[in-house]
Design an enzyme around this catalytic site. Structure first.
Site, PDB file in Angstrom:
ATOM      1  CG  ASP A  10      -1.921  -1.119   1.261  1.00  5.07           C
ATOM      2  OD1 ASP A  10      -2.030  -1.851   0.257  1.00  5.07           O
ATOM      3  OD2 ASP A  10      -2.579  -1.302   2.298  1.00  5.07           O
ATOM      4  CD  GLU A  27      -9.784  -2.937   0.300  1.00  2.77           C
ATOM      5  OE1 GLU A  27     -10.407  -3.893   0.789  1.00  2.77           O
ATOM      6  OE2 GLU A  27      -9.033  -2.194   0.978  1.00  2.77           O
ATOM      7  CD  GLU A  40      -7.063   5.087   0.326  1.00  2.00           C
ATOM      8  OE1 GLU A  40      -6.910   5.788   1.339  1.00  2.00           O
ATOM      9  OE2 GLU A  40      -7.146   3.837   0.371  1.00  2.00           O
TER      10      GLU A  40
END
Length: 448
Positions: free
Chosen positions: A144, A219, A223
């Site tokens: 991430d 996911e 973002e």
């Protein structure tokens, strides 16, 4: 998206129909979606109410620094509030937001002897920059990074937009973050080329190790989009056109993947018997209507919307799809069209891309509605009233200037352009309209 000659042969894949061509290379081309660093002042419908919202946020600034994700979300909130305060003419409130952005960023970027957090350090084994405190496996699994660091990059761009001298000292730290997630140098001695982005797939991946039976996954496509928005802004405010253009490429390529793979706006890629209108996660070998953290329908959809920023306008390129998506959520969510729970604020903001009146009416009747943790009433108001006054996103009109939005309402087009430079600039649009944009924001309508 490609002009390569096709053979007429194709086969089914997890991403839809794969069409075949003969050759060892091919090129794709997608239109550039214009974006703005802030929404226009026309979206401030009730200055007194917006100022009240801003003051409430200003009273909540002194929260402890968290991990790279949650402090990143707080930084993102402050950036968006800065833009709202600026167009609302609230200079003192904007200064509070910018001062807090500066303070938090500098705390992250300066490490003292014996300090463990907040700071960043370089891991020589894996060739990566780790933030401490980490979260969601951003250290041990290198997960991430683009989600987390995108917030920092956008925050730094906002500080630099208003104070270019700040980047003279702190710019090298920002560019380390950028190199970690999207180094443009194939020979970079510290970081891999475009670590998070898969050029062939056309989107990013989030897992650092990808040790799953279905391959890697992502996911929160939104973002990822936020990271590339930040990269565009940082390149612009520092005069680094290579970084800005890299951000444009990543933002618009990933945006196309969102439309095709997460949303399937054309209705051609999901299996015919698939009952959902969007995916929560894309995997190398499948698509999943799920998240890592919740089975709630608001979250499955909303994780691919947040954070709402001026750059979220891309989600309104296909208003018929927005309606289909929203209607399915309302049909399935536990409290239906009672949005004052869960991530109902995000559902309202998403639906405002095709039905702004509904959103304006909701906020009028629920001025202190419940909010997702990264959202604010100030920006929610600015967002829904901008769309209500100016109209939805007109994807048919493009510009060679990346900092634009074109809105359309009842056939009338409104053109907004932001000029970062100190002198006026002529900006041309693909429909022939021309704006001479003064420094800052310029808004003109077609008069039709």
């Amino acid at each position: 998206y490609s002009r390569v000659a096709l053979t007429g042969e194709s086969y089914r894949s997890v991403r839809g129909e794969m069409k075949l061509a003969i050759g060892d290379t091919f090129e794709t081309s997608v239109p550039i979606q214009g974006i703005l660093p802030m929404l226009p002042a026309e979206g401030i419908s009730d200055k007194k109410q917006v100022t009240t919202y801003l003051k409430k946020e200003a009273a909540k600034l002194k929260v402890p620094i968290a991990d790279t994700y949650w402090d990143g979300k707080f930084l993102g909130k402050l950036v968006t509030l800065s833009g709202v305060a600026e167009v609302a003419g609230e200079e003192e409130l904007q200064k509070l937001f910018i001062d807090e952005l500066r303070r938090r960023l500098e705390d992250w970027f300066l490490a003292s002897d014996g300090e463990k957090a907040p700071l960043f350090y370089y891991d020589k084994v894996w060739g990566t920059l780790i933030g401490s405190k980490p979260s969601y496996g951003s250290d041990g699994q290198i997960n991430d990074h683009h989600f987390h660091y995108g917030y920092f990059i956008r925050a730094a761009a906002e500080v630099t937009r208003l104070d270019p001298t700040w980047a003279e000292k702190w710019g090298p730290m920002i560019e380390l973050l950028i190199r970690d997630i999207a180094s443009t140098d194939r020979e970079d001695p510290l970081f891999p080329h475009l670590r998070c982005f898969d050029v062939y797939a056309g989107h990013s991946w989030a897992s650092g190790h990808a040790k799953f039976g279905d391959g890697n996954n992502q996911e929160s496509s939104s973002e990822a989009m936020n990271a590339w928005y930040g990269l565009m802004l940082w390149g612009e405010v520092t005069g680094n056109t290579k970084l800005r253009d890299t951000g444009i490429f990543l933002y618009n390529t990933e945006r196309t993947a969102v439309e095709e793979y997460w949303f399937d706006v054309s209705g051609t890629n999901f299996p015919k018997d698939f009952p959902e209108v969007a995916l929560g996660m894309i995997w190398g070998g499948k698509g999943a209507f799920s998240t890592w953290f919740s089975a709630d329908i608001d979250c499955i959809h909303g994780i691919n919307w947040l954070p709402f920023t001026p750059a979220s306008i891309y989600m309104g390129r296909y208003p018929d799809y927005v309606k289909k998506n929203h209607d399915r959520i309302v049909e399935k969510r536990k409290k239906g069209s009672d949005y004052n729970n869960g991530w109902g604020d995000l559902v309202v903001m998403f639906n405002s891309l095709q039905d702004s009146k509904m959103a304006v009416d909701y906020l009028a009747s629920h001025p202190n509605c419940s909010l997702e943790g990264g959202n604010t009433h100030a920006f929610m108001s600015h967002w829904v009233h901008t769309l209500d006054r100016l109209g939805g996103n007109d994807r048919s009109v493009t510009s060679t200037h990346p900092w634009v939005n074109v809105y359309v309402k009842n056939g009338k087009k409104t053109y907004a352009a932001y000029q970062f430079g100190p002198t006026p600039k002529e900006i041309k649009f693909s429909d022939g309209f021309v704006i001479v944009a003064k420094p800052g924001m310029t808004v003109k309508n077609s008069g039709k």
